[in-house]
Design a protein around this motif. Structure first.
Motif, PDB file in Angstrom:
ATOM      1  N   THR A 163     -10.902  -2.551  -7.713  1.00 21.92           N
ATOM      2  CA  THR A 163     -12.145  -2.562  -6.934  1.00 21.92           C
ATOM      3  C   THR A 163     -13.310  -2.989  -7.816  1.00 21.92           C
ATOM      4  O   THR A 163     -14.209  -3.712  -7.365  1.00 21.92           O
ATOM      5  CB  THR A 163     -12.402  -1.169  -6.320  1.00 21.92           C
ATOM      6  N   CYS A 164     -13.310  -2.555  -9.084  1.00 24.78           N
ATOM      7  CA  CYS A 164     -14.379  -2.946 -10.005  1.00 24.78           C
ATOM      8  C   CYS A 164     -14.413  -4.451 -10.226  1.00 24.78           C
ATOM      9  O   CYS A 164     -15.489  -5.052 -10.272  1.00 24.78           O
ATOM     10  CB  CYS A 164     -14.205  -2.255 -11.354  1.00 24.78           C
ATOM     11  N   ILE A 165     -13.229  -5.051 -10.367  1.00 31.47           N
ATOM     12  CA  ILE A 165     -13.212  -6.486 -10.668  1.00 31.47           C
ATOM     13  C   ILE A 165     -13.203  -7.350  -9.407  1.00 31.47           C
ATOM     14  O   ILE A 165     -13.149  -8.568  -9.513  1.00 31.47           O
ATOM     15  CB  ILE A 165     -12.019  -6.854 -11.586  1.00 31.47           C
ATOM     16  N   ALA A 166     -13.292  -6.715  -8.230  1.00 33.19           N
ATOM     17  CA  ALA A 166     -13.345  -7.494  -6.992  1.00 33.19           C
ATOM     18  C   ALA A 166     -14.658  -8.236  -6.860  1.00 33.19           C
ATOM     19  O   ALA A 166     -14.751  -9.215  -6.131  1.00 33.19           O
ATOM     20  CB  ALA A 166     -13.131  -6.583  -5.779  1.00 33.19           C
ATOM     21  N   GLY A 167     -15.665  -7.800  -7.586  1.00 29.92           N
ATOM     22  CA  GLY A 167     -16.942  -8.508  -7.572  1.00 29.92           C
ATOM     23  C   GLY A 167     -18.009  -7.752  -6.819  1.00 29.92           C
ATOM     24  O   GLY A 167     -17.740  -7.052  -5.848  1.00 29.92           O
ATOM     25  N   GLY A 168     -19.208  -7.871  -7.316  1.00 29.60           N
ATOM     26  CA  GLY A 168     -20.351  -7.242  -6.672  1.00 29.60           C
ATOM     27  C   GLY A 168     -20.641  -5.859  -7.226  1.00 29.60           C
ATOM     28  O   GLY A 168     -19.743  -5.133  -7.651  1.00 29.60           O
ATOM     29  N   PHE A 169     -21.913  -5.523  -7.222  1.00 29.27           N
ATOM     30  CA  PHE A 169     -22.333  -4.233  -7.749  1.00 29.27           C
ATOM     31  C   PHE A 169     -21.818  -3.052  -6.935  1.00 29.27           C
ATOM     32  O   PHE A 169     -21.355  -2.069  -7.525  1.00 29.27           O
ATOM     33  CB  PHE A 169     -23.862  -4.187  -7.858  1.00 29.27           C
ATOM     34  N   PRO A 170     -21.852  -3.094  -5.582  1.00 30.07           N
ATOM     35  CA  PRO A 170     -21.311  -1.953  -4.821  1.00 30.07           C
ATOM     36  C   PRO A 170     -19.830  -1.701  -5.092  1.00 30.07           C
ATOM     37  O   PRO A 170     -19.398  -0.560  -5.201  1.00 30.07           O
ATOM     38  CB  PRO A 170     -21.542  -2.335  -3.359  1.00 30.07           C
ATOM     39  N   ASN A 171     -19.052  -2.769  -5.206  1.00 28.13           N
ATOM     40  CA  ASN A 171     -17.632  -2.615  -5.520  1.00 28.13           C
ATOM     41  C   ASN A 171     -17.440  -2.012  -6.906  1.00 28.13           C
ATOM     42  O   ASN A 171     -16.524  -1.207  -7.128  1.00 28.13           O
ATOM     43  CB  ASN A 171     -16.891  -3.947  -5.435  1.00 28.13           C
TER      44      ASN A 171
ATOM     45  N   GLY B  63      -7.772   6.057  -0.634  1.00 31.51           N
ATOM     46  CA  GLY B  63      -6.891   4.929  -0.337  1.00 31.51           C
ATOM     47  C   GLY B  63      -7.602   3.857   0.464  1.00 31.51           C
ATOM     48  O   GLY B  63      -7.425   2.664   0.236  1.00 31.51           O
ATOM     49  N   ALA B  64      -8.437   4.271   1.418  1.00 31.31           N
ATOM     50  CA  ALA B  64      -9.187   3.304   2.217  1.00 31.31           C
ATOM     51  C   ALA B  64     -10.209   2.562   1.371  1.00 31.31           C
ATOM     52  O   ALA B  64     -10.460   1.372   1.586  1.00 31.31           O
ATOM     53  CB  ALA B  64      -9.872   4.019   3.382  1.00 31.31           C
ATOM     54  N   ILE B  65     -10.795   3.241   0.397  1.00 28.37           N
ATOM     55  CA  ILE B  65     -11.773   2.589  -0.480  1.00 28.37           C
ATOM     56  C   ILE B  65     -11.093   1.543  -1.359  1.00 28.37           C
ATOM     57  O   ILE B  65     -11.653   0.478  -1.607  1.00 28.37           O
ATOM     58  CB  ILE B  65     -12.496   3.635  -1.353  1.00 28.37           C
TER      59      ILE B  65
ATOM     60  N   LEU C 282      -8.454  -0.277  -0.826  1.00 32.11           N
ATOM     61  CA  LEU C 282      -7.834  -1.437  -0.176  1.00 32.11           C
ATOM     62  C   LEU C 282      -8.664  -2.684  -0.471  1.00 32.11           C
ATOM     63  O   LEU C 282      -9.842  -2.758  -0.138  1.00 32.11           O
ATOM     64  CB  LEU C 282      -7.731  -1.225   1.333  1.00 32.11           C
ATOM     65  N   ASN C 283      -8.046  -3.660  -1.115  1.00 37.48           N
ATOM     66  CA  ASN C 283      -8.717  -4.910  -1.465  1.00 37.48           C
ATOM     67  C   ASN C 283      -7.918  -6.079  -0.921  1.00 37.48           C
ATOM     68  O   ASN C 283      -6.854  -5.911  -0.340  1.00 37.48           O
ATOM     69  CB  ASN C 283      -8.838  -5.049  -2.988  1.00 37.48           C
ATOM     70  N   TYR C 284      -8.429  -7.251  -1.176  1.00 38.86           N
ATOM     71  CA  TYR C 284      -7.751  -8.446  -0.700  1.00 38.86           C
ATOM     72  C   TYR C 284      -6.683  -8.934  -1.665  1.00 38.86           C
ATOM     73  O   TYR C 284      -5.845  -9.730  -1.305  1.00 38.86           O
ATOM     74  CB  TYR C 284      -8.772  -9.560  -0.438  1.00 38.86           C
ATOM     75  N   ASN C 285      -6.725  -8.486  -2.918  1.00 46.67           N
ATOM     76  CA  ASN C 285      -5.689  -8.929  -3.846  1.00 46.67           C
ATOM     77  C   ASN C 285      -4.477  -8.012  -3.759  1.00 46.67           C
ATOM     78  O   ASN C 285      -4.550  -6.912  -3.225  1.00 46.67           O
ATOM     79  CB  ASN C 285      -6.225  -9.019  -5.280  1.00 46.67           C
ATOM     80  N   GLY C 286      -3.364  -8.440  -4.270  1.00 45.57           N
ATOM     81  CA  GLY C 286      -2.094  -7.739  -4.088  1.00 45.57           C
ATOM     82  C   GLY C 286      -2.047  -6.347  -4.689  1.00 45.57           C
ATOM     83  O   GLY C 286      -1.610  -5.394  -4.046  1.00 45.57           O
ATOM     84  N   LEU C 287      -2.498  -6.203  -5.929  1.00 44.91           N
ATOM     85  CA  LEU C 287      -2.411  -4.915  -6.605  1.00 44.91           C
ATOM     86  C   LEU C 287      -3.349  -3.887  -5.980  1.00 44.91           C
ATOM     87  O   LEU C 287      -2.984  -2.719  -5.821  1.00 44.91           O
ATOM     88  CB  LEU C 287      -2.707  -5.096  -8.097  1.00 44.91           C
ATOM     89  N   GLY C 288      -4.549  -4.312  -5.623  1.00 50.12           N
ATOM     90  CA  GLY C 288      -5.491  -3.397  -4.963  1.00 50.12           C
ATOM     91  C   GLY C 288      -4.990  -2.963  -3.596  1.00 50.12           C
ATOM     92  O   GLY C 288      -5.118  -1.793  -3.213  1.00 50.12           O
ATOM     93  N   LEU C 289      -4.401  -3.889  -2.861  1.00 56.73           N
ATOM     94  CA  LEU C 289      -3.853  -3.575  -1.547  1.00 56.73           C
ATOM     95  C   LEU C 289      -2.662  -2.615  -1.669  1.00 56.73           C
ATOM     96  O   LEU C 289      -2.567  -1.628  -0.938  1.00 56.73           O
ATOM     97  CB  LEU C 289      -3.428  -4.867  -0.842  1.00 56.73           C
ATOM     98  N   ALA C 290      -1.779  -2.880  -2.625  1.00 56.34           N
ATOM     99  CA  ALA C 290      -0.602  -2.025  -2.814  1.00 56.34           C
ATOM    100  C   ALA C 290      -1.015  -0.612  -3.237  1.00 56.34           C
ATOM    101  O   ALA C 290      -0.491   0.379  -2.719  1.00 56.34           O
ATOM    102  CB  ALA C 290       0.329  -2.637  -3.855  1.00 56.34           C
ATOM    103  N   SER C 291      -1.962  -0.506  -4.171  1.00 56.61           N
ATOM    104  CA  SER C 291      -2.376   0.826  -4.618  1.00 56.61           C
ATOM    105  C   SER C 291      -3.083   1.578  -3.490  1.00 56.61           C
ATOM    106  O   SER C 291      -2.882   2.787  -3.330  1.00 56.61           O
ATOM    107  CB  SER C 291      -3.273   0.731  -5.852  1.00 56.61           C
ATOM    108  N   GLY C 292      -3.876   0.892  -2.698  1.00 57.66           N
ATOM    109  CA  GLY C 292      -4.530   1.541  -1.563  1.00 57.66           C
ATOM    110  C   GLY C 292      -3.532   2.048  -0.541  1.00 57.66           C
ATOM    111  O   GLY C 292      -3.669   3.154  -0.008  1.00 57.66           O
ATOM    112  N   ILE C 293      -2.513   1.252  -0.259  1.00 55.09           N
ATOM    113  CA  ILE C 293      -1.496   1.666   0.714  1.00 55.09           C
ATOM    114  C   ILE C 293      -0.708   2.864   0.201  1.00 55.09           C
ATOM    115  O   ILE C 293      -0.424   3.800   0.945  1.00 55.09           O
ATOM    116  CB  ILE C 293      -0.574   0.473   1.060  1.00 55.09           C
TER     117      ILE C 293
END
Length: 170
Positions: A25-33, A79-81, A83-94
């Motif tokens: 989530t940190c490397i997804a980009g943007g200050f809020p992330n 888990g909902a937080i 959830l990202n668009y990349n594979g590892l973030g999505l897998a860890s969120g799920i």
């Protein structure tokens, strides 16, 4: 069968995926992330620490971690937080979401909570423990129905000896 070890392993795995999801989530980009990711990493570290030690400073503000319902809602939220668009973030969120839903289901079954999620562990960590076991509180029957000794009953040994007020409390 003692399920405490299984629950501890699951919680450590979930904590690891929280940390992985927080980094993603940190490397997804943007200050809020970035801020969300830092909080998820901290919550992952807190979850892992709770499996080995119960620090009183954190425990008194995280009492929701001592029930299946509280831990389940917490895991679903984290888990909902993550959830990202990349594979590892999505897998860890799920994975964290699935663990949260599993804990929510466990709340409504007759499976005994592990030792580090019981009322006794919380009371010991915070310093409120006056009971010898995890029985229901003596005021379950309601006040005035003989649950607590009444003033002037002549048996002061039944009252807890500990003072729960902090030193600076008025």
């Amino acid at each position: 069968m003692n399920l405490s070890i299984i629950f501890r392993v699951v919680n450590i795995i979930v904590a690891a995926f929280m940390i992985i999801g927080g980094v993603m989530t940190c490397i997804a980009g943007g200050f809020p992330n970035f801020i969300q990711g830092i909080f998820v990493i901290l919550f992952g570290i807190m979850t892992a620490v709770f499996e080995f030690r119960l620090p009183a400073v954190i425990t008194q503000f995280a009492s929701f971690m001592f029930s299946f319902l509280g831990r389940g809602v917490f895991y679903v939220f984290i888990g909902a937080i993550t959830l990202n668009y990349n594979g590892l973030g999505l897998a860890s969120g799920i994975i964290v979401l699935v663990a949260g839903v599993a804990y929510l289901v466990l709340q409504f079954t007759h499976i005994e909570a592990p030792t580090n999620m019981k009322k006794r562990a919380y009371e010991d960590a915070v310093g409120y423990s006056t009971q010898i076991n995890d029985e229901a509180s003596p005021h379950v029957g309601g006040f005035g129905q003989g649950s607590y000794p009444q003033p002037g009953s002549g048996n002061p040994q039944q009252y807890p000896a500990a003072n729960y007020a902090s030193p600076g409390a008025v």
